[in-house]
Design a protein around this motif. Structure first.
Motif, PDB file in Angstrom:
ATOM      1  N   GLY A  42     -74.776 -18.702-129.357  1.00 12.10           N
ATOM      2  CA  GLY A  42     -75.530 -19.542-130.284  1.00 12.10           C
ATOM      3  C   GLY A  42     -74.807 -19.843-131.582  1.00 12.10           C
ATOM      4  N   GLN A  43     -73.524 -19.571-131.669  1.00  7.54           N
ATOM      5  CA  GLN A  43     -72.737 -19.805-132.878  1.00  7.54           C
ATOM      6  C   GLN A  43     -71.415 -20.474-132.521  1.00  7.54           C
ATOM      7  OE1 GLN A  43     -73.652 -19.155-136.049  1.00  7.54           O
ATOM      8  NE2 GLN A  43     -75.629 -18.468-135.327  1.00  7.54           N
ATOM      9  N   ALA A  44     -71.480 -21.700-132.022  1.00  5.37           N
ATOM     10  CA  ALA A  44     -70.283 -22.388-131.549  1.00  5.37           C
ATOM     11  C   ALA A  44     -69.254 -22.593-132.661  1.00  5.37           C
ATOM     12  CB  ALA A  44     -70.643 -23.722-130.921  1.00  5.37           C
ATOM     13  N   SER A  45     -69.723 -22.934-133.868  1.00  9.24           N
ATOM     14  CA  SER A  45     -68.767 -23.194-134.947  1.00  9.24           C
ATOM     15  C   SER A  45     -68.051 -21.915-135.395  1.00  9.24           C
ATOM     16  CB  SER A  45     -69.457 -23.858-136.131  1.00  9.24           C
ATOM     17  OG  SER A  45     -70.477 -23.023-136.636  1.00  9.24           O
ATOM     18  N   VAL A  46     -68.780 -20.814-135.440  1.00 11.03           N
ATOM     19  CA  VAL A  46     -68.162 -19.532-135.802  1.00 11.03           C
ATOM     20  C   VAL A  46     -67.173 -19.118-134.716  1.00 11.03           C
ATOM     21  CG1 VAL A  46     -68.584 -17.083-136.217  1.00 11.03           C
ATOM     22  CG2 VAL A  46     -70.116 -18.788-137.198  1.00 11.03           C
ATOM     23  N   GLY A  47     -67.557 -19.297-133.471  1.00  7.42           N
ATOM     24  CA  GLY A  47     -66.663 -18.976-132.365  1.00  7.42           C
ATOM     25  C   GLY A  47     -65.410 -19.822-132.394  1.00  7.42           C
ATOM     26  N   ALA A  48     -65.557 -21.109-132.724  1.00  6.29           N
ATOM     27  CA  ALA A  48     -64.397 -21.993-132.801  1.00  6.29           C
ATOM     28  C   ALA A  48     -63.456 -21.557-133.920  1.00  6.29           C
ATOM     29  CB  ALA A  48     -64.841 -23.431-133.012  1.00  6.29           C
ATOM     30  N   ALA A  49     -64.017 -21.175-135.053  1.00  8.32           N
ATOM     31  CA  ALA A  49     -63.191 -20.727-136.176  1.00  8.32           C
ATOM     32  C   ALA A  49     -62.454 -19.435-135.824  1.00  8.32           C
ATOM     33  CB  ALA A  49     -64.049 -20.525-137.415  1.00  8.32           C
ATOM     34  N   LEU A  50     -63.163 -18.487-135.244  1.00  4.65           N
ATOM     35  CA  LEU A  50     -62.523 -17.226-134.865  1.00  4.65           C
ATOM     36  C   LEU A  50     -61.503 -17.434-133.751  1.00  4.65           C
ATOM     37  CD1 LEU A  50     -65.536 -14.746-135.008  1.00  4.65           C
ATOM     38  CD2 LEU A  50     -63.668 -15.005-136.651  1.00  4.65           C
ATOM     39  N   GLY A  51     -61.828 -18.298-132.811  1.00  4.11           N
ATOM     40  CA  GLY A  51     -60.888 -18.612-131.745  1.00  4.11           C
ATOM     41  C   GLY A  51     -59.647 -19.314-132.285  1.00  4.11           C
ATOM     42  N   GLY A  52     -59.829 -20.193-133.261  1.00  4.51           N
ATOM     43  CA  GLY A  52     -58.695 -20.859-133.888  1.00  4.51           C
ATOM     44  C   GLY A  52     -57.779 -19.877-134.601  1.00  4.51           C
ATOM     45  N   LEU A  53     -58.374 -18.914-135.294  1.00  2.34           N
ATOM     46  CA  LEU A  53     -57.568 -17.880-135.961  1.00  2.34           C
ATOM     47  C   LEU A  53     -56.825 -17.015-134.945  1.00  2.34           C
ATOM     48  CD1 LEU A  53     -59.950 -16.757-138.841  1.00  2.34           C
ATOM     49  CD2 LEU A  53     -57.835 -18.071-139.028  1.00  2.34           C
ATOM     50  N   GLY A  54     -57.511 -16.662-133.863  1.00  2.00           N
ATOM     51  CA  GLY A  54     -56.856 -15.893-132.807  1.00  2.00           C
ATOM     52  C   GLY A  54     -55.742 -16.688-132.151  1.00  2.00           C
ATOM     53  N   GLY A  55     -55.987 -17.959-131.917  1.00  2.00           N
ATOM     54  CA  GLY A  55     -54.957 -18.820-131.351  1.00  2.00           C
ATOM     55  C   GLY A  55     -53.768 -18.980-132.279  1.00  2.00           C
ATOM     56  N   PHE A  56     -54.041 -19.033-133.577  1.00  2.00           N
ATOM     57  CA  PHE A  56     -52.975 -19.121-134.574  1.00  2.00           C
ATOM     58  C   PHE A  56     -52.094 -17.879-134.536  1.00  2.00           C
ATOM     59  CE2 PHE A  56     -51.413 -18.822-138.992  1.00  2.00           C
ATOM     60  CZ  PHE A  56     -50.785 -20.047-139.098  1.00  2.00           C
ATOM     61  N   ALA A  57     -52.719 -16.715-134.445  1.00  4.47           N
ATOM     62  CA  ALA A  57     -51.956 -15.464-134.366  1.00  4.47           C
ATOM     63  C   ALA A  57     -51.130 -15.418-133.082  1.00  4.47           C
ATOM     64  CB  ALA A  57     -52.904 -14.271-134.443  1.00  4.47           C
ATOM     65  N   LEU A  58     -51.731 -15.798-131.974  1.00  2.23           N
ATOM     66  CA  LEU A  58     -50.992 -15.806-130.711  1.00  2.23           C
ATOM     67  C   LEU A  58     -49.876 -16.852-130.723  1.00  2.23           C
ATOM     68  CD1 LEU A  58     -53.845 -15.305-128.110  1.00  2.23           C
ATOM     69  CD2 LEU A  58     -52.064 -13.679-128.783  1.00  2.23           C
ATOM     70  N   ALA A  59     -50.078 -17.937-131.444  1.00  2.00           N
ATOM     71  CA  ALA A  59     -49.045 -18.968-131.536  1.00  2.00           C
ATOM     72  C   ALA A  59     -47.800 -18.425-132.233  1.00  2.00           C
ATOM     73  CB  ALA A  59     -49.587 -20.179-132.290  1.00  2.00           C
ATOM     74  N   TRP A  60     -47.983 -17.672-133.311  1.00  2.00           N
ATOM     75  CA  TRP A  60     -46.833 -17.078-133.989  1.00  2.00           C
ATOM     76  C   TRP A  60     -46.127 -16.076-133.100  1.00  2.00           C
ATOM     77  CZ3 TRP A  60     -44.144 -19.064-137.580  1.00  2.00           C
ATOM     78  CH2 TRP A  60     -44.737 -19.912-138.519  1.00  2.00           C
ATOM     79  N   TYR A  61     -46.881 -15.306-132.333  1.00  3.56           N
ATOM     80  CA  TYR A  61     -46.271 -14.363-131.399  1.00  3.56           C
ATOM     81  C   TYR A  61     -45.432 -15.124-130.364  1.00  3.56           C
ATOM     82  CZ  TYR A  61     -45.726 -11.073-127.596  1.00  3.56           C
ATOM     83  OH  TYR A  61     -45.192 -10.306-126.608  1.00  3.56           O
TER      84      TYR A  61
END
Length: 83
Positions: A42-61
């Motif tokens: 029920g929190q798509a925008s929060v999930g998108a933000a957290l997923g974006g941050l996680g994706g950003f971290a994985l991108a640097w890796y």
């Protein structure tokens, strides 16, 4: 044997396109997965933000993992002439 300049240019272009694809792809997949998981909670925008941050971290890796062989190769050649 020293690589020709055109080979070096194509190699650099291939590396840049690989790195940019990995970076953008990781962030987009992170946002998509985070949005999907957030929608279930029920929190798509929060999930998108957290997923974006996680994706950003994985991108640097992924970038550092891809660059590691190129950095080792540069170190094994020693200092460049003219430096």
């Amino acid at each position: 044997m020293k690589p020709r300049r055109s080979q070096s240019l194509w190699r650099t272009a291939a590396l840049v396109s690989t790195l940019s694809g990995e970076f953008v792809g990781s962030v987009l997949v992170g946002v998509y997965v985070g949005r999907a998981l957030g929608a279930e909670l029920g929190q798509a925008s929060v999930g998108a933000a957290l997923g974006g941050l996680g994706g950003f971290a994985l991108a640097w890796y992924a970038v550092f993992r891809t660059l590691r062989p190129f950095l080792r190769e540069e170190d094994s050649r020693g200092p460049r002439e003219g430096r």
